[in-house]
Scaffold this motif. Structure first.
Motif, PDB file in Angstrom:
ATOM      1  N   ARG A   1       0.561  -0.950   0.174  1.00  0.00           N
ATOM      2  CA  ARG A   1      -0.157   0.252  -0.074  1.00  0.00           C
ATOM      3  C   ARG A   1       1.046   0.702  -0.236  1.00  0.00           C
ATOM      4  NH1 ARG A   1      -5.537  -0.205   2.013  1.00  0.00           N
ATOM      5  NH2 ARG A   1      -4.937   2.130   2.970  1.00  0.00           N
ATOM      6  N   GLU A   2       2.089   1.140   0.862  1.00  0.00           N
ATOM      7  CA  GLU A   2       2.850   2.127   0.841  1.00  0.00           C
ATOM      8  C   GLU A   2       3.487   2.084  -0.857  1.00  0.00           C
ATOM      9  OE1 GLU A   2       5.460   2.289   4.377  1.00  0.00           O
ATOM     10  OE2 GLU A   2       4.500   2.598   5.861  1.00  0.00           O
ATOM     11  N   LEU A   3       3.766   1.869  -1.405  1.00  0.00           N
ATOM     12  CA  LEU A   3       4.695   1.786  -2.542  1.00  0.00           C
ATOM     13  C   LEU A   3       3.525   2.038  -3.559  1.00  0.00           C
ATOM     14  CD1 LEU A   3       6.448   1.051  -4.434  1.00  0.00           C
ATOM     15  CD2 LEU A   3       5.948  -1.632  -4.920  1.00  0.00           C
ATOM     16  N   ARG A   4       2.092   1.554  -3.897  1.00  0.00           N
ATOM     17  CA  ARG A   4       1.491   2.201  -4.359  1.00  0.00           C
ATOM     18  C   ARG A   4       0.596   3.753  -3.859  1.00  0.00           C
ATOM     19  NH1 ARG A   4      -4.279  -0.424  -2.859  1.00  0.00           N
ATOM     20  NH2 ARG A   4      -4.034   1.226  -1.709  1.00  0.00           N
ATOM     21  N   ALA A   5       0.434   3.552  -3.081  1.00  0.00           N
ATOM     22  CA  ALA A   5       0.471   6.039  -2.741  1.00  0.00           C
ATOM     23  C   ALA A   5       2.267   6.013  -3.312  1.00  0.00           C
ATOM     24  CB  ALA A   5       0.324   6.025  -1.639  1.00  0.00           C
ATOM     25  N   ALA A   6       2.914   5.677  -3.036  1.00  0.00           N
ATOM     26  CA  ALA A   6       4.058   6.300  -3.563  1.00  0.00           C
ATOM     27  C   ALA A   6       4.314   6.745  -5.554  1.00  0.00           C
ATOM     28  CB  ALA A   6       6.045   5.588  -3.407  1.00  0.00           C
ATOM     29  N   VAL A   7       3.665   4.889  -5.948  1.00  0.00           N
ATOM     30  CA  VAL A   7       3.699   4.573  -7.811  1.00  0.00           C
ATOM     31  C   VAL A   7       2.148   5.658  -7.861  1.00  0.00           C
ATOM     32  CG1 VAL A   7       2.497   3.696  -9.406  1.00  0.00           C
ATOM     33  CG2 VAL A   7       4.432   2.581  -7.782  1.00  0.00           C
ATOM     34  N   ARG A   8       1.407   5.986  -7.297  1.00  0.00           N
ATOM     35  CA  ARG A   8      -0.269   6.870  -7.603  1.00  0.00           C
ATOM     36  C   ARG A   8       0.917   8.565  -7.900  1.00  0.00           C
ATOM     37  NH1 ARG A   8      -4.978   4.707  -8.746  1.00  0.00           N
ATOM     38  NH2 ARG A   8      -6.070   7.027  -8.706  1.00  0.00           N
ATOM     39  N   THR A   9       1.367   8.781  -6.643  1.00  0.00           N
ATOM     40  CA  THR A   9       2.003   9.329  -6.960  1.00  0.00           C
ATOM     41  C   THR A   9       2.881  10.494  -7.949  1.00  0.00           C
ATOM     42  OG1 THR A   9       1.822  10.343  -4.661  1.00  0.00           O
ATOM     43  CG2 THR A   9       3.220  11.852  -5.265  1.00  0.00           C
ATOM     44  N   LEU A  10       3.272   9.552  -8.797  1.00  0.00           N
ATOM     45  CA  LEU A  10       4.615   9.800  -9.848  1.00  0.00           C
ATOM     46  C   LEU A  10       4.023   9.450 -11.141  1.00  0.00           C
ATOM     47  CD1 LEU A  10       7.480   7.239  -8.354  1.00  0.00           C
ATOM     48  CD2 LEU A  10       7.144  10.186  -8.281  1.00  0.00           C
ATOM     49  N   PHE A  11       2.137   8.153 -11.035  1.00  0.00           N
ATOM     50  CA  PHE A  11       1.554   8.705 -12.067  1.00  0.00           C
ATOM     51  C   PHE A  11       0.640  10.226 -12.122  1.00  0.00           C
ATOM     52  CE2 PHE A  11       0.068   4.238 -13.325  1.00  0.00           C
ATOM     53  CZ  PHE A  11       1.239   3.203 -13.004  1.00  0.00           C
ATOM     54  N   ALA A  12       0.877  10.891 -11.064  1.00  0.00           N
ATOM     55  CA  ALA A  12      -0.015  12.261 -11.335  1.00  0.00           C
ATOM     56  C   ALA A  12       0.947  13.272 -12.068  1.00  0.00           C
ATOM     57  CB  ALA A  12      -0.129  12.248  -9.577  1.00  0.00           C
ATOM     58  N   HIS A  13       2.496  13.267 -11.189  1.00  0.00           N
ATOM     59  CA  HIS A  13       3.260  13.758 -11.570  1.00  0.00           C
ATOM     60  C   HIS A  13       4.062  14.202 -13.060  1.00  0.00           C
ATOM     61  CE1 HIS A  13       7.098  16.222 -11.507  1.00  0.00           C
ATOM     62  NE2 HIS A  13       7.307  15.706 -11.398  1.00  0.00           N
ATOM     63  N   ALA A  14       3.102  12.460 -13.003  1.00  0.00           N
ATOM     64  CA  ALA A  14       4.150  12.187 -15.076  1.00  0.00           C
ATOM     65  C   ALA A  14       2.639  12.184 -15.755  1.00  0.00           C
ATOM     66  CB  ALA A  14       4.016  10.329 -15.120  1.00  0.00           C
ATOM     67  N   VAL A  15       1.187  12.038 -15.483  1.00  0.00           N
ATOM     68  CA  VAL A  15      -0.055  13.052 -16.922  1.00  0.00           C
ATOM     69  C   VAL A  15       0.487  14.128 -17.006  1.00  0.00           C
ATOM     70  CG1 VAL A  15      -0.809  10.743 -16.245  1.00  0.00           C
ATOM     71  CG2 VAL A  15      -1.456  12.398 -14.909  1.00  0.00           C
ATOM     72  N   PRO A  16      -0.527  14.321 -18.325  1.00  0.00           N
ATOM     73  CA  PRO A  16      -0.560  15.621 -18.663  1.00  0.00           C
ATOM     74  C   PRO A  16      -1.130  15.980 -17.624  1.00  0.00           C
ATOM     75  CG  PRO A  16       0.043  14.397 -21.030  1.00  0.00           C
ATOM     76  CD  PRO A  16       0.012  13.043 -19.437  1.00  0.00           C
ATOM     77  N   GLY A  17      -1.920  17.437 -17.829  1.00  0.00           N
ATOM     78  CA  GLY A  17      -3.242  17.854 -17.079  1.00  0.00           C
ATOM     79  C   GLY A  17      -3.172  17.327 -15.184  1.00  0.00           C
ATOM     80  N   GLU A  18      -4.109  17.293 -15.584  1.00  0.00           N
ATOM     81  CA  GLU A  18      -4.603  17.068 -14.171  1.00  0.00           C
ATOM     82  C   GLU A  18      -4.531  15.377 -13.622  1.00  0.00           C
ATOM     83  OE1 GLU A  18      -5.488  18.785 -11.674  1.00  0.00           O
ATOM     84  OE2 GLU A  18      -5.101  20.487 -13.525  1.00  0.00           O
TER      85      GLU A  18
END
Length: 189
Positions: free
Chosen positions: A58-75
């Protein structure tokens, strides 16, 4: 693509619940065990996840989703609103998880060729380390440029854009978005 799919699958354990909210498939060790059974090779056959593994994933997933949010264009995905880690913490979590399995150099010198050094895990791979390494490989690959957040009503998924005009993760999301736009246009009439 295998790293991309595994990483997306981990991120998509946060999903729309069908009632306007967000569901988490990893709320308890049995949820993680069920998820692992859909990904053969991540854990030994018959493996049952425990609370420690659940927390780490779960801690890793939180990091991955944060990095996804940073990687996507837009929101980013609406599911991540108010839940994102600071970027530096997400990167540190991913690096820390990947480092849980040390690697050792192994020399191979086939007859008639030059010697080659490869790195392999010093011990059996740790689940969190395997997931972190897949996330790193995906985030550092050209596939990262195709990563998008679906902004259809009630959707909280990330997806890989396969076509230049693709806007949603799946056709049903596109249908919901078109219906919502139609209702919005005709609301005042």
């Amino acid at each position: 693509m295998q790293d991309a799919q595994l990483t997306l699958d981990l991120a998509l354990t946060i999903r729309h619940d069908g009632n306007g909210g967000v569901a988490d498939d990893l709320t308890d060790p049995s949820g993680l065990t069920a998820w692992l059974h859909t990904h053969p090779g991540l854990a030994p056959t018959g493996h049952t996840a425990d609370a420690t593994a659940l927390t780490a994933v779960r801690e890793l997933r939180a990091a991955v989703r944060t990095l996804f949010a940073h990687a996507v264009p837009g929101e980013p995905s609406r599911a991540d609103t108010g839940r994102l880690l600071p970027l530096e913490e997400a990167v540190a979590r991913l690096n820390g998880a990947a480092a849980r399995t040390p690697v050792v150099p192994v020399l191979a010198w086939p007859e008639g060729s030059d010697p080659v050094v490869r790195h392999r895990p010093a011990t059996s791979d740790d689940l969190t380390s395997t997931l972190a390494r897949a996330a790193m490989a995906f985030l550092a690959s050209p596939d990262r440029d195709r990563l998008r957040a679906c902004h259809a009503p009630r959707c909280v998924r990330y997806f890989l854009k396969d076509h230049p005009r693709q806007e949603w993760c799946k056709p049903s999301c596109g249908n919901r978005a078109r219906v919502a736009r139609h209702h919005e246009r005709h609301r005042g009439e």
